[in-house]
Design a protein around this motif. Structure first.
Motif, short mmCIF file in Angstrom:
data_model
loop_
_atom_site.label_atom_id
_atom_site.label_comp_id
_atom_site.label_asym_id
_atom_site.label_seq_id
_atom_site.Cartn_x
_atom_site.Cartn_y
_atom_site.Cartn_z
N ARG A 128 -19.17 54.34 -23.22
CA ARG A 128 -19.80 53.31 -24.07
C ARG A 128 -20.12 53.90 -25.44
NH1 ARG A 128 -23.00 48.55 -23.73
NH2 ARG A 128 -24.65 48.52 -25.29
N ARG A 129 -20.63 55.13 -25.44
CA ARG A 129 -20.96 55.79 -26.71
C ARG A 129 -19.68 56.13 -27.48
NH1 ARG A 129 -20.49 60.62 -28.53
NH2 ARG A 129 -19.87 61.39 -26.48
N VAL A 130 -18.69 56.70 -26.76
CA VAL A 130 -17.46 57.14 -27.40
C VAL A 130 -16.72 55.97 -28.05
CG1 VAL A 130 -15.11 57.94 -26.87
CG2 VAL A 130 -17.09 59.22 -26.04
N TRP A 131 -16.72 54.82 -27.39
CA TRP A 131 -15.95 53.68 -27.88
C TRP A 131 -16.77 52.73 -28.74
CZ3 TRP A 131 -13.88 52.83 -22.27
CH2 TRP A 131 -12.86 53.75 -22.02
N GLN A 132 -17.97 53.10 -29.05
CA GLN A 132 -18.82 52.23 -29.88
C GLN A 132 -18.16 51.99 -31.24
OE1 GLN A 132 -22.74 53.77 -30.49
NE2 GLN A 132 -23.58 51.82 -31.22
N GLY A 133 -17.97 50.73 -31.58
CA GLY A 133 -17.35 50.38 -32.85
C GLY A 133 -15.84 50.35 -32.84
N SER A 134 -15.20 50.74 -31.72
CA SER A 134 -13.73 50.72 -31.64
C SER A 134 -13.22 49.30 -31.51
CB SER A 134 -13.25 51.55 -30.44
OG SER A 134 -13.63 52.90 -30.58
N GLU A 135 -12.10 49.03 -32.12
CA GLU A 135 -11.52 47.70 -32.04
C GLU A 135 -10.85 47.46 -30.69
OE1 GLU A 135 -8.89 47.05 -35.27
OE2 GLU A 135 -10.46 47.18 -36.81
N ARG A 136 -10.46 48.55 -30.03
CA ARG A 136 -9.77 48.40 -28.75
C ARG A 136 -10.18 49.53 -27.82
NH1 ARG A 136 -3.30 49.05 -27.49
NH2 ARG A 136 -3.44 48.59 -25.25
N ARG A 137 -10.33 49.21 -26.57
CA ARG A 137 -10.60 50.22 -25.55
C ARG A 137 -9.81 49.87 -24.29
NH1 ARG A 137 -13.62 48.40 -21.38
NH2 ARG A 137 -15.10 46.66 -21.69
N PRO A 138 -9.63 50.84 -23.38
CA PRO A 138 -8.92 50.55 -22.13
C PRO A 138 -9.72 49.66 -21.19
CG PRO A 138 -8.98 52.92 -22.60
CD PRO A 138 -9.94 52.26 -23.53
N VAL A 139 -9.03 49.03 -20.28
CA VAL A 139 -9.68 48.34 -19.17
C VAL A 139 -10.14 49.41 -18.18
CG1 VAL A 139 -9.38 46.74 -17.23
CG2 VAL A 139 -8.27 46.27 -19.44
N VAL A 140 -11.42 49.42 -17.85
CA VAL A 140 -11.98 50.45 -16.98
C VAL A 140 -12.07 49.92 -15.55
CG1 VAL A 140 -13.95 51.96 -16.53
CG2 VAL A 140 -13.26 51.44 -18.89
N VAL A 141 -11.49 50.69 -14.62
CA VAL A 141 -11.40 50.28 -13.22
C VAL A 141 -12.01 51.36 -12.34
CG1 VAL A 141 -9.82 49.63 -11.34
CG2 VAL A 141 -9.25 49.05 -13.71
N THR A 142 -12.73 50.96 -11.31
CA THR A 142 -13.24 51.92 -10.33
C THR A 142 -13.27 51.27 -8.97
OG1 THR A 142 -14.98 53.57 -9.93
CG2 THR A 142 -15.70 51.36 -10.58
N GLY A 143 -13.69 52.03 -7.95
CA GLY A 143 -13.71 51.50 -6.59
C GLY A 143 -13.99 52.61 -5.60
N TYR A 144 -13.54 52.40 -4.37
CA TYR A 144 -13.78 53.35 -3.29
C TYR A 144 -12.47 53.79 -2.66
CZ TYR A 144 -18.74 52.04 -3.34
OH TYR A 144 -20.04 51.82 -3.69
N VAL A 145 -12.45 55.03 -2.18
CA VAL A 145 -11.23 55.60 -1.62
C VAL A 145 -10.99 55.16 -0.19
CG1 VAL A 145 -12.29 57.71 -0.74
CG2 VAL A 145 -9.90 57.76 -1.49
#
Length: 455
Positions: A114-131
């Motif tokens: 969230r900090r790294v991408w602050q102000g960026s026009e584009r960011r990746p879709v972030v996905v998570t889950g369980y193994v």
């Protein structure tokens, strides 16, 4: 479609163990490889440095290849994502980022990103889950994963539980997306092999106590001696000195050294799918391997010898029709799984391609469509918004972030390892030595200290 017109999706996977790397990489491939108009995926792998960082042997055994693969600290990864988010140096930004981490790691990365991408026009879709099977710390693990664009649930049952937890605390549940375990597959069981093969799928930390692990090994030995015409395999997750998702203080290999093994009982490693190819009966306490076997319709047993207890995880299989004891197996019992229960777990019941009433081949269609929709969102994606913030969890969140050398706002703390430069050759050697010393301490020193404390 001409090759020049085909899309190539750039995907990054951050994983902290061999099993999570397998889940993350295969999930990434299923999320984007069959996307309409896309025919290829560029996969960059990042292995979060820690006690369970997989060895070269473990990565080879997993068998999932990446275009690049390297070890990183949390701060190094965030720096890489900061670079990858810009078209600097000709590098295109990532389309999808899969966080295949323990819950605390996911939470730390969400705040750091969230900090790294602050102000960026584009960011990746972030996905998570369980193994695999979610049988403990349901609320804790889910809330630590909240804030990702997609929180994947491996079955209809998990999706219902996940939404109930989020809605119960007033958090947005729209990220919960039903899929299936990405590594299911293989040939459907068609009848007995020659020789008939029984496989016990061991787990690193279930059970934990020496007497319980010794008991399970003794019963496996007894079964092999009672049935000399069968091949009995003890499927191991890792070799001594290696770690997986969970710490293994008492490897079965060491216990077996003190036990005379019959000639028809062998210890085996390798890819679980290849072992299942020759399995007639899969036996375990609560391993996710049970779901892999059920998907193939291989007879599967969840042991009750040590009780049906939450700490063992076998309580998850209540209602499955697969619960049985070694005494029953020795006498020839073969379980018949409950089809309705199996269907709710996202594995096949009516055929090789069915999954909960639908096709396993289409299990990721909804998630894939959501990724495509998010990538096409006008104006880009909004900032990541985890449920936990310094305002909502001031006594919990800072400690989680600090373990990854991040401050409450996701900024690297002073003195964070390799926070401002790539690690040199000497630092890499020191890190490998330190990790080896840690593993030695976990498997050799810690058990001795614990036994001394019990005197």
């Amino acid at each position: 479609m001409p090759a020049s017109a085909m899309k190539v999706r750039r995907v990054a996977v951050l994983a902290d163990s061999d099993t999570r790397w397998k889940w993350g990489a295969l999930t990434a491939k299923r999320l984007v490889s069959a996307e309409s108009g896309a025919s290829d995926i560029h996969l960059d792998g990042y292995l979060l440095r820690g006690r369970a960082t997989p060895t070269a042997r473990q990565l080879t055994e997993v068998g999932v290849r990446a275009d690049s693969l390297r070890e990183v600290t949390a701060v190094e990864f965030l720096r890489a994502m900061d670079t990858a988010g810009e078209d600097a140096g000709g590098a295109k930004p990532y389309d999808v980022l899969v966080l295949a981490l323990v819950g605390g790691g996911v939470q730390a990365m969400l705040h750091g990103l969230r900090r790294v991408w602050q102000g960026s026009e584009r960011r990746p879709v972030v996905v998570t889950g369980y193994v695999g099977v979610v049988y403990e710390k349901l609320a804790d693990g889910l809330l630590l994963r909240h804030g990702a664009d997609l929180v994947l649930a491996n079955s209809r049952q998990d999706a219902d539980r996940f939404r109930a937890v989020y809605e119960g605390v007033g958090a947005d549940a729209s990220a919960v997306t039903e899929v299936a375990l990405p590594f299911l597959g293989g040939a459907t069981y068609e009848g007995e092999n020659k020789p008939y093969t029984v496989v016990f799928a061991a787990q690193p930390s279930v059970p934990e106590r020496r007497e319980e692990r010794t008991y399970l090994l003794d019963r496996l030995v007894r079964h092999a001696r009672l049935h000399p015409d069968r091949e009995v395999l003890l499927k191991l997750r890792s070799k001594p000195g290696e770690h997986t998702t969970h710490i293994e203080e008492l490897p079965y290999q060491k216990l077996a050294q003190k036990t005379g093994l019959p000639p028809n009982l062998r210890l085996v490693y390798g890819h679980m799918g290849e072992v299942l190819d020759r399995t007639d009966l899969l036996v375990t306490v609560s391993s996710t391997a049970a779901l892999e076997a059920l998907h193939r319709r291989i007879p599967t047993v969840i042991l009750t010898d040590l009780g049906v207890r939450e700490v063992l995880g076998n309580h998850h299989f209540v209602g499955s029709g697969c619960l049985a004891s070694w005494d029953q197996l020795d006498a020839g019992h073969r379980p018949v799984p409950d089809e309705e229960w199996v269907a709710r777990q996202g594995v096949a019941t009516g055929g090789p391609s069915s999954s909960g009433g639908g096709s396993y081949a289409t299990a990721f269609d909804t998630a894939r469509a959501r990724v495509t929709e998010l990538l096409a969102a006008p104006g880009g994606l909004p900032p990541l918004t985890p449920y936990y913030t310094p305002a909502t969890a001031p006594g919990y969140l800072p400690g989680i972030l600090a373990r990854h050398h991040l401050g409450p706002d996701g900024t690297p703390l002073p003195g964070a390892p390799a926070g401002d430069k790539e690690p040199g050759a000497v630092r890499q050697i020191v890190r490998r030595a330190a990790r080896g010393a840690y593993r030695h301490g976990v498997q050799r020193v810690a058990p001795v200290i614990r036994r001394m404390g019990e005197l």
